[in-house]
Structure formats: C-alpha cells, structure tokens
Motif scaffolding. Structure first.
Motif, PDB file in Angstrom:
ATOM      1  N   ARG A 116      -4.250   3.354  -7.019  1.00 13.69           N
ATOM      2  CA  ARG A 116      -5.443   4.195  -6.925  1.00 13.69           C
ATOM      3  C   ARG A 116      -5.848   4.387  -5.477  1.00 13.69           C
ATOM      4  O   ARG A 116      -5.730   3.469  -4.661  1.00 13.69           O
ATOM      5  CB  ARG A 116      -6.612   3.523  -7.650  1.00 13.69           C
ATOM      6  N   GLU A 117      -6.368   5.565  -5.229  1.00 10.65           N
ATOM      7  CA  GLU A 117      -6.787   5.879  -3.856  1.00 10.65           C
ATOM      8  C   GLU A 117      -8.132   5.208  -3.546  1.00 10.65           C
ATOM      9  O   GLU A 117      -9.020   5.143  -4.395  1.00 10.65           O
ATOM     10  CB  GLU A 117      -6.947   7.395  -3.708  1.00 10.65           C
TER      11      GLU A 117
ATOM     12  N   GLU B  23     -10.957  -4.238 -14.175  1.00 12.33           N
ATOM     13  CA  GLU B  23      -9.886  -3.675 -13.353  1.00 12.33           C
ATOM     14  C   GLU B  23     -10.212  -4.013 -11.914  1.00 12.33           C
ATOM     15  O   GLU B  23     -11.334  -3.785 -11.459  1.00 12.33           O
ATOM     16  CB  GLU B  23      -9.792  -2.170 -13.560  1.00 12.33           C
ATOM     17  N   LEU B  24      -9.222  -4.557 -11.219  1.00 10.83           N
ATOM     18  CA  LEU B  24      -9.458  -5.016  -9.843  1.00 10.83           C
ATOM     19  C   LEU B  24      -8.311  -4.610  -8.949  1.00 10.83           C
ATOM     20  O   LEU B  24      -7.159  -4.535  -9.388  1.00 10.83           O
ATOM     21  CB  LEU B  24      -9.533  -6.544  -9.829  1.00 10.83           C
ATOM     22  N   PRO B  25      -8.611  -4.382  -7.655  1.00 12.75           N
ATOM     23  CA  PRO B  25      -7.506  -4.169  -6.720  1.00 12.75           C
ATOM     24  C   PRO B  25      -6.705  -5.474  -6.618  1.00 12.75           C
ATOM     25  O   PRO B  25      -7.295  -6.545  -6.502  1.00 12.75           O
ATOM     26  CB  PRO B  25      -8.213  -3.891  -5.388  1.00 12.75           C
ATOM     27  N   LEU B  26      -5.378  -5.368  -6.685  1.00 18.70           N
ATOM     28  CA  LEU B  26      -4.546  -6.571  -6.603  1.00 18.70           C
ATOM     29  C   LEU B  26      -4.847  -7.351  -5.321  1.00 18.70           C
ATOM     30  O   LEU B  26      -4.830  -8.577  -5.309  1.00 18.70           O
ATOM     31  CB  LEU B  26      -3.061  -6.186  -6.667  1.00 18.70           C
TER      32      LEU B  26
ATOM     33  N   TYR C 101       0.846  -1.190   0.000  1.00 18.21           N
ATOM     34  CA  TYR C 101       0.000   0.000   0.000  1.00 18.21           C
ATOM     35  C   TYR C 101       0.876   1.233   0.000  1.00 18.21           C
ATOM     36  O   TYR C 101       1.947   1.248   0.609  1.00 18.21           O
ATOM     37  CB  TYR C 101      -0.915  -0.003   1.234  1.00 18.21           C
ATOM     38  N   LYS C 102       0.392   2.247  -0.677  1.00 19.26           N
ATOM     39  CA  LYS C 102       1.126   3.515  -0.699  1.00 19.26           C
ATOM     40  C   LYS C 102       0.372   4.476   0.209  1.00 19.26           C
ATOM     41  O   LYS C 102      -0.822   4.711   0.006  1.00 19.26           O
ATOM     42  CB  LYS C 102       1.150   4.026  -2.129  1.00 19.26           C
TER      43      LYS C 102
ATOM     44  N   PRO D 197      -2.511  -1.036  -5.208  1.00 19.97           N
ATOM     45  CA  PRO D 197      -2.228  -1.413  -6.597  1.00 19.97           C
ATOM     46  C   PRO D 197      -3.448  -2.025  -7.282  1.00 19.97           C
ATOM     47  O   PRO D 197      -4.191  -2.784  -6.659  1.00 19.97           O
ATOM     48  CB  PRO D 197      -1.111  -2.459  -6.481  1.00 19.97           C
ATOM     49  N   TYR D 198      -3.649  -1.679  -8.537  1.00 22.66           N
ATOM     50  CA  TYR D 198      -4.725  -2.244  -9.361  1.00 22.66           C
ATOM     51  C   TYR D 198      -4.143  -3.059 -10.499  1.00 22.66           C
ATOM     52  O   TYR D 198      -3.051  -2.767 -10.984  1.00 22.66           O
ATOM     53  CB  TYR D 198      -5.586  -1.122  -9.952  1.00 22.66           C
TER      54      TYR D 198
END
Ligand code: GDP
Ligand code: MG
Length: 598
Positions: A479-480, A447-450, A374-375, A404-405
């Motif tokens: 993505r936020e 598109e999915l969150p990793l 996570y960022k 990440p996505y």
C-alpha cells in the motif's frame, strides 16, 4: 504395506501445549523408541530449538501399531514447525497428511497460531481430532476449552480426547482415533511417481537428505529422479524410512513417508514443496502449491573485525546449503565497510541465523535494524524494490513508495484489549474486527504495515498482556504511504546503516527519539560528538555527547578501586561489540536503537 493400513498425520499445537511430549509418548507407546533410549523430547533435537522452546524443523517418525481390530498399521507422524515465519513449511507438511491431532492445553485454550494452522489444515481437507492435553493439571477446564474450539473454529468436538501427555493418559485412545478416524491415503500406486518434499537438510557427508511423502506411484533406490520445480536430476543412492532414526529400504509406495539421499549439493536444489518424479517416466504435472520462500525482513551484517569478512561469507555459504530461505548479497557501507545484506522469512528466522553465525562460526558481528522491502515507483515509471533504506531514491526521483501490509490476529484476555488496541493504533494499525469469545477472551484483527510489526511489536504485545496474548500474521499486499527517509549523522557524517524509512507524520518524533537514544548508547570520547537526525537537508533533531573530562579517569585511578574495575570491565565488554564509524566508536545497541524508542 498396503495404503489401506497407512495413516499419515501431524500435530497442530500452540507452543508449550505439549506437542513434543505427546509425540514422545506416541513413539514410546508404539515401541518405536525404547524407553531407555528415549532422549527427552526426541523430535526436537536442534539445540537452538530446545533452548528457545520452539520447533523449527520438520521431521517425521514411522510407527508400527497393532490396533484393537488386530491389524498392523503404519502411522507416520510428521512434525510441523510452530512459528509464523515457517508457515509455508507447515502448509507443505499438512498437505503430506490426511489428518491432524489438534492439541490444546486444557488449562489455557486456543491461541492465534493454533488457529492459523487449523485453518490451513481445514483448507487441505484434513480430518482433525481435537485433543485436550494437560488434564492432570488442577487448573484444567476441558469443557470450557472444548466450547472455545467449537465456537472459534466451528469444529465438532464430540469426539475430543482428554489426555495428559505427561502422565500418559489418553494415549491409546489417540492411537485408536488415528486409525479409525483418519482416512488412509488414496491408492494411486499405479500412477506415475509424484512425491512431495516437506523438509530437507544438508549433511556434509551425504549431501542433502530430503524428506518426502509419496503421493502417487513408487520410488526405488537407484531411480533417476527429476525435481519438477528446480528442473534438476539426481540418482537416489539412499532411500529409507524414519523410525525415527533413518532405516534404509529398497522402495516406497504411494501413501508412504520416507527420506532419500542423492548427492544433492544444496537444499536450494530440492526445496520444500517441490515434486519428485522419475526421469524416465515423468508425471504430467507437479503437485499443486509450490512456492519459493520469499524473504520479508532484511538487515545488514558486518564483521566487527574487517578481517572476518571472508569468514562471514563462508559461514553464510554453509548456512545457505541448509536453508533455502536465507538470502544474502555483499553490501558496502561507507560507515561500516564490507558486509552482507541478508534476507529472512521473519524476525525469528533472522535471530536464528544471527545466533548460529556467532555461536557455530565464532563471528563477531554488528547487525543493523531490520527493514522490509519497499516498492518505489520512479518518476520514469520504473518499479524498484528497496531492501536497504540507505538506497532509497531521492524524493525528486520517486513518484511514490509502497510498503508491505500484514493482517494481524491477536487472541487476548479481555482486560488487555484496550492496551493492545492502543499499541496497534500507535503502529499505524487499521482496526478490522473484534470478537468476544467464551470466558472473557477476545480476538482482535488489525491491518498493519509490516515495518511496524518487525520492530518490537511482538515483544510489546507480550509485555502489555503479561504474556497472555498470542498473535499470528500474514502478508496482504503493498500500500502507498507518505514515507520519508530519515538520516542520522554522527560527528557530521551520515551513517548509512542507521538510515531508516518512516512515515512522514512520525518522522519528527522518531528523529528526536533516535538522537536522544544514540546519545545514551554511544560512549563518551575525548572529543565532543554531535548527533543529528535529518530529512533531506533539513536537520530535525540535534544532540551531542560531551567530551570525556580528563579528571573522570584521574578520579578513578585515585581512589575507588571497585568503580574503576567496573568501568574497565564495562569497556572490555563494550569493545567486543563496537564498530568504528569514522573516529567514533558505535556499539551494537545503537544500530538497534530504533527498536527501543518508547
Ligand atoms: P510443545 O512446545 O508443544 O512441543 O510443548 P512441550 O511438549 O515441550 O511441553 C511444554 C511443557 O508442558 C513441558 O514442560 C511439558 O513437560 C509440559 N507438558 C506437556 N504435556 C503435559 C501434560 O499433559 N501435563 C502437564 N502437567 N504438563 C505437560
Ligand atoms: Mg516442542
């Protein structure tokens, strides 16, 4: 050999479509491996690979082939791994080739992973020869599959070869097509040495053995080489070709494929994608496309027995010699004690490492659920990368969290489209595209969150489609999202290794499901064990495991012997995989509970 009589190619295929069987046939047909020394599937020789039916490591084979034109050719077959986790390695081995055999099972059709690799091959301008394999099967429909290849990939299939690797049909046609249709490597023998590393492995006697393709110039035994990305220098003490066992030679020229040994200590010093040049006559620029392998999936690994910590460290050090993508650093957990936080390319890579640690190094480990990076942007404006949910800064200290996505491509029979869309939607997926292909098959793009993919997405996709759907994914960026940290408390103590980062809208459901699952998985103790899930200081779910009643055991002792045996067996088995968290014994499964919530 003059470059004009060299052909470098690889085989692109979905798992089980027959890549290894075809490779074996080519080796036999060219007399490279004699029938009697032909081990079943020569190219896949790692035990783990064979057991799982996957190809992990790249290897190469050099074959001599006398073509119909009467000329002798050298054909280099470079094997590629067949799993998304290793797509960077695939891309490097493709760059080492001028052509590719696209092997598709004529009774099945094109699969997602095949597509991903074909696109990589097209990007590298490879000549692609479609091969319809398994035409011996009664269910083979080569015409339908050819239509599919033309439709999805837009590849001209007029020269497609019908083959059966099993029955030896079409093998000569394939060899002739390799010679006739794949261009020879350009003759750049007079330029400065540039060789591309497409694989390497660690040998405890000789150091790292590097597999490479000479792109320009000449390399000789005894040469002092310079690796352009790592900056390291070595002297070549062994140079050779793979036929397919290693055979030493004195020099290799532009267009050729070979291996070298140079007392290199770890694969990290000679990474896949690095460029080899000569120390005394360095090339001006490296070959394009070098990238470090970045771990995407992290987990904690803790020895069950604290005494095994040093053994675990040594095992990881050894594995690292052979695996430049494996990352690890010591981690101290208040619940679990001393262990390591480890980073992997993906889930398969993670499973392979875990299995090797346990099998080859005899370690008993507790492994925590996989997490992504996570960022976090703090209120002070710092950018932090968090690979361990328990280290997430508190809400007061953070400005925002990004995750990440990935873009996921699935190919599925139409009947399962609804179920796969539901799965993707449940995993916070964003629908991007759907295309109908021939014969009731469909491609789906989301598109999915990793984080939602590294849990059990793949298994769910397989079970919802009865094994018929295939998928491929690649990272598209950060993505936020409104993410929160979910803490789990067992017997009143927060268990840092069970902490997770979840979407705010899912937190309640996940918290409740976790508490229920843990209640199921954690055995009864002599005392009552409360289990709670909380966000910050707010408890959102609460369960407890009732204390063991003394008469439960007493009853066993009294009568039913087989039941008592079963109970004791169960205990013995459980013991191997339990970690004491405070005074509570928590089994391995509990740490993976998040993967089994629905
Ligand atoms: P890979 O995963 O692409 O390397 O596929 P393998 O070469 O391991 O083959 C997968 C399975 O398909 C094995 O059981 C092979 O025996 C079988 N197979 C491979 N080629 C053929 C073929 O031409 N015909 C038939 N009937 N089976 C084949
Ligand atoms: Mg194989």
């Amino acid at each position: 050999v003059p470059a004009v009589r060299i052909r470098n190619f690889c085989i692109i295929a979905h798992i089980d479509h027959g890549k290894s069987t075809l490779a074996d046939r080519l080796l036999q047909a060219t007399g490279t491996v004699e029938d009697r020394q032909m081990k079943e599937q020569f190219l896949d020789n790692m035990d783990l690979e064979r057991e799982r039916g996957i190809t992990i490591k790249l290897q190469a084979a050099r074959m001599n082939y006398t073509a119909k034109d009467g000329q002798q050719y050298v054909l280099n077959l470079i094997d590629t791994p067949g799993h998304v986790d290793f797509s960077y390695e695939v891309s490097r081995s493709l760059v080492a080739c001028e052509g590719a055999l696209l092997v598709v099972d004529a009774s099945q059709g094109v699969e997602a992973q095949t597509l991903a690799n074909v696109y990589l091959a097209l990007e590298s301008n490879l000549e692609i020869i479609p091969v319809l394999n398994k035409i011996d099967l009664p269910g083979a429909e080569p015409e339908r599959v050819i239509g599919e290849i033309e439709e999805i990939i837009g590849l001209d299939c007029s020269g497609a070869i019908l083959a059966s690797a099993k029955e030896g049909i079409g093998i000569n046609e394939i060899l002739e097509a390799v010679v006739e249709r794949i261009p020879p490597p350009p003759n750049t023998i007079n330029e400065r040495l540039r060789a591309l590393i497409f694989d390497s492995y660690y040998d405890s006697y000789r150091g790292v053995i590097v597999y490479f393709r000479v792109m320009d110039g000449t390399v000789k035994k005894g040469d002092r080489i310079h690796l352009m990305a790592s900056g390291k220098e070595f002297e070549i003490d062994e140079l050779g070709v793979l036929s397919p066992t290693q055979k030493q030679v004195d020099e290799l020229h532009a267009g050729e494929v070979g291996y070298l040994g140079a007392a290199i200590k770890a694969v990290a010093d000679a990474r896949v994608g690095d460029t080899i040049t000569l120390s005394k006559a360095k090339a001006e620029s490296p070959l394009p496309g070098y990238a470090e392998a970045n771990p995407m999936v992290f987990c904690g690994m803790f020895p069950i027995d604290a005494d095994q910590f040093e053994d675990l460290r040594e095992a990881l050090e050894k594995l690292e010699l052979n695996d430049a993508a494996l990352h690890y650093e010591p981690e101290t957990s208040s619940a679990m004690g001393f262990g390591f936080r480890c980073g992997f390319l993906g889930l398969l890579h993670m499973e392979i490492v875990q299995e090797r640690l346990e099998r080859e190094y005899n370690l008993d480990l507790i492994i925590t659920a996989p997490s992504v990076i996570y960022k976090v942007i703090t209120v002070k404006g710092e950018e932090l990368y968090i690979d361990n949910p328990s280290r997430l800064p508190s809400p007061n200290d953070r400005e925002k969290i990004e995750e990440p996505y990935v873009q996921v491509e699935m190919i599925t029979p139409e009947t399962y489209v609804g179920s796969l869309m539901e799965l993707s939607q449940n995993r916070r997926g964003i629908f991007k595209d759907m295309k109908y292909l021939a014969q009731g098959r469909t491609t789906l793009t989301y598109e999915l969150p990793l984080a939602e993919v590294v849990t059990d997405f793949f298994d769910q996709m397989k079970s919802r489609s009865r094994g018929y759907a295939s998928m491929e994914y690649h990272i598209i960026g950060y993505r936020e999202n409104p993410l929160v940290k979910l803490d789990i408390m067992i017997n009143g103590d927060p268990v840092d290794s069970l902490a997770m980062i979840v979407h705010r809208d899912k937190a309640y459901n996940v918290g409740r499901a976790m508490a229920e699952k843990l209640k199921e998985l954690i055995p009864r103790h002599q005392f009552k064990v409360p289990i709670q899930a909380s966000i910050g200081s707010k408890v959102i779910a609460s369960e407890h495991i009732p204390a063991l009643r003394k008469d439960v055991l007493a009853k066993c002792y009294g009568g039913d012997i087989s039941r008592k045996k079963k109970l004791l067996q169960k205990q013995a088995k459980g013991k191997k995989r339990m970690k004491s968290v405070g005074t509570v014994d928590v089994p391995q499964e509990a740490f993976m509970a998040v993967l089994r919530l629905d």
